[in-house]
Each structure stands twice: as structure tokens, then as C-alpha cells.
Design an enzyme around this catalytic site. Structure first.
Site, PDB file in Angstrom:
ATOM      1  N   GLU A   1      39.987 -10.039  18.707  1.00 19.35           N
ATOM      2  CA  GLU A   1      39.866 -11.048  19.989  1.00 19.35           C
ATOM      3  C   GLU A   1      41.133 -11.909  19.780  1.00 19.35           C
ATOM      4  OE1 GLU A   1      35.083 -10.984  19.841  1.00 19.35           O
ATOM      5  OE2 GLU A   1      36.079 -12.858  19.317  1.00 19.35           O
TER       6      GLU A   1
ATOM      7  N   CYS B   1      40.352 -19.986  23.567  1.00 12.31           N
ATOM      8  CA  CYS B   1      41.100 -18.856  24.356  1.00 12.31           C
ATOM      9  C   CYS B   1      41.032 -18.470  25.649  1.00 12.31           C
ATOM     10  CB  CYS B   1      40.775 -17.448  23.465  1.00 12.31           C
ATOM     11  SG  CYS B   1      38.923 -17.393  23.160  1.00 12.31           S
TER      12      CYS B   1
ATOM     13  N   GLU C   1      51.120 -17.794  27.027  1.00 10.77           N
ATOM     14  CA  GLU C   1      50.022 -18.882  26.506  1.00 10.77           C
ATOM     15  C   GLU C   1      50.625 -20.017  25.669  1.00 10.77           C
ATOM     16  OE1 GLU C   1      47.814 -17.673  23.017  1.00 10.77           O
ATOM     17  OE2 GLU C   1      45.821 -18.129  24.070  1.00 10.77           O
TER      18      GLU C   1
ATOM     19  N   LYS D   1      38.695 -15.118   5.591  1.00  9.48           N
ATOM     20  CA  LYS D   1      39.932 -15.904   5.493  1.00  9.48           C
ATOM     21  C   LYS D   1      40.109 -17.015   6.546  1.00  9.48           C
ATOM     22  CE  LYS D   1      43.892 -16.385   6.089  1.00  9.48           C
ATOM     23  NZ  LYS D   1      44.262 -17.973   6.597  1.00  9.48           N
TER      24      LYS D   1
HETATM   25  P1  NAD Z   1      46.950 -17.164  14.198  1.00 12.59           P
HETATM   26  O1  NAD Z   1      47.046 -15.654  14.674  1.00 12.59           O
HETATM   27  O2  NAD Z   1      48.186 -17.807  14.007  1.00 12.59           O
HETATM   28  O3  NAD Z   1      46.306 -17.343  12.860  1.00 12.59           O
HETATM   29  C1  NAD Z   1      44.532 -16.728  12.846  1.00 12.59           C
HETATM   30  C2  NAD Z   1      44.236 -16.190  11.364  1.00 12.59           C
HETATM   31  O4  NAD Z   1      45.407 -15.363  10.907  1.00 12.59           O
HETATM   32  C3  NAD Z   1      44.729 -17.284  10.320  1.00 12.59           C
HETATM   33  O5  NAD Z   1      43.693 -17.194   9.495  1.00 12.59           O
HETATM   34  C4  NAD Z   1      46.216 -17.103   9.823  1.00 12.59           C
HETATM   35  O6  NAD Z   1      45.956 -17.423   8.419  1.00 12.59           O
HETATM   36  C5  NAD Z   1      45.847 -15.504   9.751  1.00 12.59           C
HETATM   37  N1  NAD Z   1      47.037 -14.683   9.677  1.00 12.59           N
HETATM   38  C6  NAD Z   1      48.262 -14.975  10.366  1.00 12.59           C
HETATM   39  N2  NAD Z   1      49.193 -14.028   9.935  1.00 12.59           N
HETATM   40  C7  NAD Z   1      48.642 -13.222   9.388  1.00 12.59           C
HETATM   41  C8  NAD Z   1      48.727 -11.701   8.551  1.00 12.59           C
HETATM   42  N3  NAD Z   1      50.092 -11.327   8.793  1.00 12.59           N
HETATM   43  N4  NAD Z   1      47.946 -10.966   8.324  1.00 12.59           N
HETATM   44  C9  NAD Z   1      46.726 -11.537   8.211  1.00 12.59           C
HETATM   45  N5  NAD Z   1      46.341 -12.884   8.457  1.00 12.59           N
HETATM   46  C10 NAD Z   1      47.224 -13.525   9.359  1.00 12.59           C
HETATM   47  O7  NAD Z   1      46.095 -17.822  15.355  1.00 12.59           O
HETATM   48  P2  NAD Z   1      45.602 -19.368  15.451  1.00 12.59           P
HETATM   49  O8  NAD Z   1      47.218 -20.034  15.832  1.00 12.59           O
HETATM   50  O9  NAD Z   1      45.078 -19.857  14.401  1.00 12.59           O
HETATM   51  O10 NAD Z   1      44.861 -19.525  16.788  1.00 12.59           O
HETATM   52  C11 NAD Z   1      45.144 -19.786  18.097  1.00 12.59           C
HETATM   53  C12 NAD Z   1      45.109 -18.325  18.811  1.00 12.59           C
HETATM   54  O11 NAD Z   1      44.147 -17.466  18.783  1.00 12.59           O
HETATM   55  C13 NAD Z   1      45.706 -18.315  20.297  1.00 12.59           C
HETATM   56  O12 NAD Z   1      46.478 -17.461  20.529  1.00 12.59           O
HETATM   57  C14 NAD Z   1      44.200 -18.061  21.091  1.00 12.59           C
HETATM   58  O13 NAD Z   1      44.225 -17.621  22.248  1.00 12.59           O
HETATM   59  C15 NAD Z   1      43.726 -17.045  19.853  1.00 12.59           C
HETATM   60  N6  NAD Z   1      42.041 -17.073  20.077  1.00 12.59           N
HETATM   61  C16 NAD Z   1      41.485 -15.958  20.608  1.00 12.59           C
HETATM   62  C17 NAD Z   1      40.149 -15.974  20.697  1.00 12.59           C
HETATM   63  C18 NAD Z   1      39.468 -14.922  21.570  1.00 12.59           C
HETATM   64  O14 NAD Z   1      38.260 -14.689  21.377  1.00 12.59           O
HETATM   65  N7  NAD Z   1      40.067 -13.870  22.062  1.00 12.59           N
HETATM   66  C19 NAD Z   1      39.454 -16.796  20.099  1.00 12.59           C
HETATM   67  C20 NAD Z   1      40.004 -17.883  19.588  1.00 12.59           C
HETATM   68  C21 NAD Z   1      41.260 -17.997  19.605  1.00 12.59           C
HETATM   69  O1  6OD Z   2      31.871 -17.504  22.531  1.00 12.99           O
HETATM   70  C1  6OD Z   2      32.223 -16.753  21.692  1.00 12.99           C
HETATM   71  O2  6OD Z   2      31.367 -15.766  21.258  1.00 12.99           O
HETATM   72  C2  6OD Z   2      33.743 -16.669  21.492  1.00 12.99           C
HETATM   73  N1  6OD Z   2      33.901 -15.643  20.660  1.00 12.99           N
HETATM   74  C3  6OD Z   2      34.209 -17.652  21.913  1.00 12.99           C
HETATM   75  C4  6OD Z   2      35.794 -17.537  21.734  1.00 12.99           C
HETATM   76  C5  6OD Z   2      36.498 -18.695  22.060  1.00 12.99           C
HETATM   77  C6  6OD Z   2      38.158 -18.526  21.861  1.00 12.99           C
HETATM   78  O3  6OD Z   2      38.646 -19.731  21.610  1.00 12.99           O
END
Ligand code: NAD
Ligand code: 6OD
Length: 497
Positions: free
Chosen positions: A265, A299, A401, A189
Site C-alpha cells: 500500500e 495517503c 506527492e 517493523k
Molecule cells: P517510508 O517508505 O519512508 O517508510 C515506511 C517504512 O518502511 C518504515 O518503517 C521504514 O523504516 C521502512 N523502510 C524504509 N526503507 C526500507 C527498506 N529499504 N527496506 C525495508 N524497510 C524500509 O514511508 P513513510 O515516510 O513512513 O510514510 C509515508 C508514505 O507512506 C507516503 O508516501 C504515504 O502515501 C504512504 N502511505 C501509503 C498508505 C496506503 O495505504 N497506500 C498508507 C499510509 C502511508
Molecule cells: O483505512 C485503512 O484501512 C487504511 N489502510 C488507510 C490508509 C491510510 C493511509 O494513510
């Protein structure tokens, strides 16, 4: 055969983006728009999967486990994953164009980072699975004889993969590749903001000979939509998620009912620590990248920069000049370094922090507003790269954040003070340390409460290494064997000899 994404080359006239279930591209009862963040135009209509389509996707994935895929040996699975990588590379421009139109990220970045990493994710896990061993023990039995214990790796079954919008293809394939390498089937998804490359990947899966039902895509939102329907599903064996910490918490509640394993993550509020003995120009360049890459929507980005007081003013001035030199503009221009944020809603969130920083008493070193272009880009979701100083460590802008092209720079006098400030957060994803004293680099790296610490570099990746965070930044580690350990179940076999 209908194609899942209708594109016409780099000009990006995407018409519709479909679900992919059991090898078929499927419409839904409802559609939602896919918006280009660079100018606010609708570039596609996306087919939303309702609960019954999510059920269909999960049952297609379950059936595929019992078909050809479930019977393939590791070597043949690896061959097919290399073919997927080949097919991604052969459609390189199409993937780049789709990712650029969906995310607004510069074409230079998608070409250098996102699409090459998608291919690399398949290649690396195809290779790792072929050589990954498990333990075996010769055991003494109470009657003085022996038994042999050895473990084998079995797939988990059907894995639900939920991904965000910032690095859509990179993060999807980072989970999909090891899940498939381990012999699972998946239902993906992708973010509602960036649906295109997940469906394009479906076309590639077909071309590469991945059997129908092994890779499925359902489009939609989170709560009360495809995301929640997938995590709630009783026939999904595990959920792997990248996104916001709050969303991770919501998913955790949902999966608790069926005790599914999760890999999360999540968000970050990452610190960079810059010592006076650093290579100054390298540190300015590195921090500028760590703050502004992908318009700050990674992130791992550094939103808190701590600089030794003796070089503080000089460093802030150099970072300001570096930020002001960044080329903001149309993502399809090769020279563009900063594109828009992902959506109007996300821009409003980032701008609310720009306002809050002022209210909390920040000094605006540069930026803090919206750039003006005098063109269609004024309808895009742009903000200025921004640097603040002068906030207290307890300010919300230093604690929360923001996920935009912005950082706060604060001075420190001692190593201990720098470490304490860097660790004073509920998050714990990544840190970077900039010093030419490698002893100090090691010493401080070992004190960081994070999953990943870079010394004199940032976002330098070796895909075999553990990746993940502590605290609000996540649960578990992926990367190399860590991914295989999440996406498979060891089954121990004990034979009396
Ligand atoms: P988000 O949590 O809003 O959405 C991520 C996904 O989850 C989307 O596909 C969304 O539709 C789905 N989703 C939302 N609510 C849900 C629920 N209740 N049940 C199931 N699925 C659900 O995140 P975003 O705004 O798309 O991305 C930005 C965030 O992601 C930032 O906080 C960033 O730090 C984090 N991020 C973390 C990493 C990491 O590796 N740690 C990597 C990339 C992004
Ligand atoms: O490099 C990767 O494998 C990874 N998971 C990066 C995540 C980046 C976050 O926005």
C-alpha cells in the site's frame, strides 16, 4: 515482568521503547531517540534491533508456528483476537497518549480514528475468518466417475510487516489482525519515527493470551537496518508493506531473491472532482477534511482538487476560509485540529514544495509558510494549511506527492476534462467526486484509475471492502476476504469418489 514501554499516563514521560521477541522485551546494542514533533523534545530512547535480533525474532515466530498457536482452531484464534481488541480498549487512553506524543496528531483524531480502528481491525478479522469459505467443485472424471475438489486455507508462515508513521497503530493492526486471524506469526517493523504503539501492543498481546513468539516487534530504520534485515530474511514467507512508493520498489528488489509474496500500500496524489451541482457546504467541509486531516499526512488525502468553473471562485474562497478557521496548536489540546508534521526532515520536504509552488507560478490563496506561536511549539514541526491555484497540470507540485496540509485547486469545464486531469498521474490510490447527480457520480467513478472512489464522502471505511491502489500506489488489495486471500495459501484437495 519488564514492560516494553514505560509511560506515566497522559503526560507522556516515555523512557524507553523495547523490541519484543519471543515474548520478551529486549534491548539492543544501540538506541535511537523518539522525538515529539510538537516541540522537538526527545520522549524516549528506542532499542534498535540489529541483524542478530531480527534473526531471533524470525526464529521465535517460526517456533511459535509449531507451538500452541499452530494447533489452535479458527474459533479459538478469533476469541483471542477479540481479547486483544478488549485489551486495546481497556488501555485506550494510554494508546491515545502514545500515538499523540509520537506523531503529533491531535488527541481528538487519535481518539476518534486511530485507536478505535485498531480495536475494530481485530474484531472485524476475528469475525470474518470464522465465516470465510473457499470453493469446492464436484468434478466429472474421464472414466465417467467423479472427484471432489475443495480448498482449505493454510497460513503463509512468518509474515514481515513494515509500516509507516502517519497512522502507526491503525496501519499496523490493519495487517497484523488478518495475518494472525489466518494463523500466521508476525515480525513487525514499525516506523522509526513512531515506535511506541507497536511495543504497547506487545503488552496487550501478552495480556490477551497470544502465545509468545506469535507477535514480535523489531525497531530500527530501513536500509541496512531492521527493515532491510527483515525483508532479506530467508525464513520470512511474505512481506506486507505500507509506505512510500520508492521504498516499495526497494523492498521489491530485496524480496525478489527469495520470491516472497508482497502486498504493497503505497503513495498517492489523489484527486477530488467538485461539480457545480454538489451540496456546496458539504463539499467544502468534505474537501477540507480530505486535504487537511492528520495535517495532510494520509495517503488518501486530496492534493489535487478540480472544481467546475462556474463555482470555482466561490469554492476557492470557501476552502480558504475553512483552512484559515482550522485550529493549529498543541496536539494534546482537545480543540486542536492541526498538529505538526512528523519530523524536521519531513517539514523541510513540505516547505521545499511550498517554495517550488511559488517558483512554478502558483497563486498562494492561503498559507505557504510556518505558523508562529510564541511558545515551545515554535520548536515543533508545524506548517500552515495551504491552498494554491494557478499551476499548470504539468507542474511538479501537481504531479508529486507532498504529504502535507496542502492542495492545488484548478477549474474544469467538462466532465471529460475533469476525468482526464484526475487520471493524469502515475499514482492511483483514491478519488472523490462531489455531485448531487448520482448517475454522473457512478459514471465518473467507473472511469477513475484508482483502487477506491468515494462519492460525496471521503475516507468512509467499511473494512470488508477491497483497499489498495494501482500504478505507483501499490500491489494487491487488502480488506475483508482480500486480506484473508493474501495472508493465507489455499491448498486444493482432490478426492476421487
Ligand atoms: P517510508 O517508505 O519512508 O517508510 C515506511 C517504512 O518502511 C518504515 O518503517 C521504514 O523504516 C521502512 N523502510 C524504509 N526503507 C526500507 C527498506 N529499504 N527496506 C525495508 N524497510 C524500509 O514511508 P513513510 O515516510 O513512513 O510514510 C509515508 C508514505 O507512506 C507516503 O508516501 C504515504 O502515501 C504512504 N502511505 C501509503 C498508505 C496506503 O495505504 N497506500 C498508507 C499510509 C502511508
Ligand atoms: O483505512 C485503512 O484501512 C487504511 N489502510 C488507510 C490508509 C491510510 C493511509 O494513510
Amino acid at each position: 515482568m519488564p514492560r516494553g514501554v514505560h509511560t506515566r499516563g497522559m503526560t507522556q514521560e516515555v523512557k524507553s521503547i523495547l523490541n519484543y521477541i519471543g515474548g520478551q522485551f529486549v534491548r539492543g546494542k544501540r538506541e535511537f531517540p523518539d522525538v515529539n514533533p510538537a516541540d522537538g523534545t526527545v520522549i524516549a530512547q528506542v532499542a534498535e534491533a540489529d541483524r542478530s535480533l531480527v534473526d531471533d525474532a524470525v526464529s521465535a515466530a517460526r517456533s511459535a508456528l509449531r507451538g500452541e498457536w499452530g494447533k489452535l482452531g479458527v474459533r479459538e484464534r478469533a476469541v483471542r483476537l477479540h481479547r486483544v481488541a478488549d485489551a486495546v480498549e481497556s488501555r485506550f487512553d494510554c494508546f491515545v497518549a502514545s500515538e499523540v506524543a509520537d506523531t503529533g496528531k491531535p488527541v481528538s483524531l487519535a481518539s476518534k480514528l486511530d485507536v478505535p480502528r485498531a480495536a475494530a481491525n481485530f474484531r472485524v478479522f476475528a469475525d470474518i475468518i470464522k465465516t470465510a469459505g473457499l470453493e469446492s467443485f464436484q468434478t466429472e472424471t474421464p472414466d465417467g466417475k467423479a472427484a471432489l475438489n475443495y480448498a482449505i486455507r493454510k497460513p503463509l508462515g512468518v509474515v514481515g510487516i513494515i509500516t509507516p508513521w502517519n497512522l502507526p497503530l491503525l496501519l499496523l493492526t490493519w495487517k497484523d489482525a488478518p495475518a494472525l486471524a489466518c494463523g500466521n506469526t508476525v515480525v513487525v517493523k514499525p516506523s522509526e519515527e513512531t515506535p511506541a504503539t507497536a511495543t504497547l501492543l506487545a503488552e496487550v498481546m501478552k495480556e490477551a493470551g497470544i502465545p509468545d513468539g506469535v507477535y514480535n516487534v523489531v525497531h530500527g530504520f530501513g536500509p541496512n537496518s531492521a527493515g532491510e534485515f527483515l525483508t532479506q530474511h530467508s525464513d520470512v514467507n511474505a512481506v506486507t508493506f505500507t509506505g512510500e512508493s520508492q521504498t516499495g520498489a526497494a523492498i521489491m528488489k530485496t524480496v525478489a531473491a527469495s520470491v516472497k509474496p508482497v502486498s504493497f500500500e503505497l503513495g498517492g496524489k489523489n484527486a477530488a472532482i467538485v461539480f457545480a451541482d454538489c451540496d456546496f457546504d458539504e463539499a467544502v467541509k468534505g474537501i477540507s477534511e480530505a486535504v487537511f486531516l492528520n495535517t495532510g499526512q494520509v495517503c488518501l488525502c486530496a492534493e489535487r482538487v478540480y472544481v467546475e468553473r462556474t463555482i470555482f471562485d466561490r469554492f476557492v474562497d470557501a476552502l480558504k476560509r475553512s483552512a484559515e478557521k482550522l485550529q493549529i496548536g498543541s496536539p494534546v489540546e482537545k480543540s486542536t485540529e492541526i498538529g505538526p508534521l512528523i519530523s524536521a526532515q519531513h517539514r523541510e520536504k513540505v516547505l521545499s514544495y511550498y517554495r517550488l509552488a511559488r517558483a512554478e507560478g502558483a497563486t498562494v490563496v492561503t498559507g505557504g509558510g510556518i505558523p508562529e506561536f510564541g511558545s515551545a511549539l515554535d520548536r515543533g514541526f508545524y506548517v500552515q494549511p495551504t491552498v494554491y491555484t494557478g499551476l499548470s497540470e504539468s507542474a511538479r507540485c501537481v504531479k508529486e506527492e507532498i504529504f502535507g496540509p496542502v492542495c492545488h485547486v484548478a477549474p474544469f469545464d467538462t466532465e471529460e476534462e475533469a476525468v482526464d486531469m484526475a487520471n493524469d498521474t502515475k499514482y492511483g490510490l483514491a478519488a472523490s467526486i462531489w455531485t448531487s447527480n448520482l448517475k454522473r457520480g457512478h459514471r465518473i467513478a467507473q472511469q477513475m484509475n484508482v483502487g477506491i472512489t468515494w462519492v460525496n464522502c471521503w475516507f468512509l471505511r467499511d473494512l470488508r471492502t477491497p483497499f489498495g491502489g494501482v500504478g505507483l500506489s501499490g500491489i494487491g488489495r487488502e480488506g475483508g476476504l482480500h486480506s484473508l486471500n493474501f495472508y493465507s495459501e489455499p491448498n486444493n484437495i482432490c478426492i476421487r469418489l
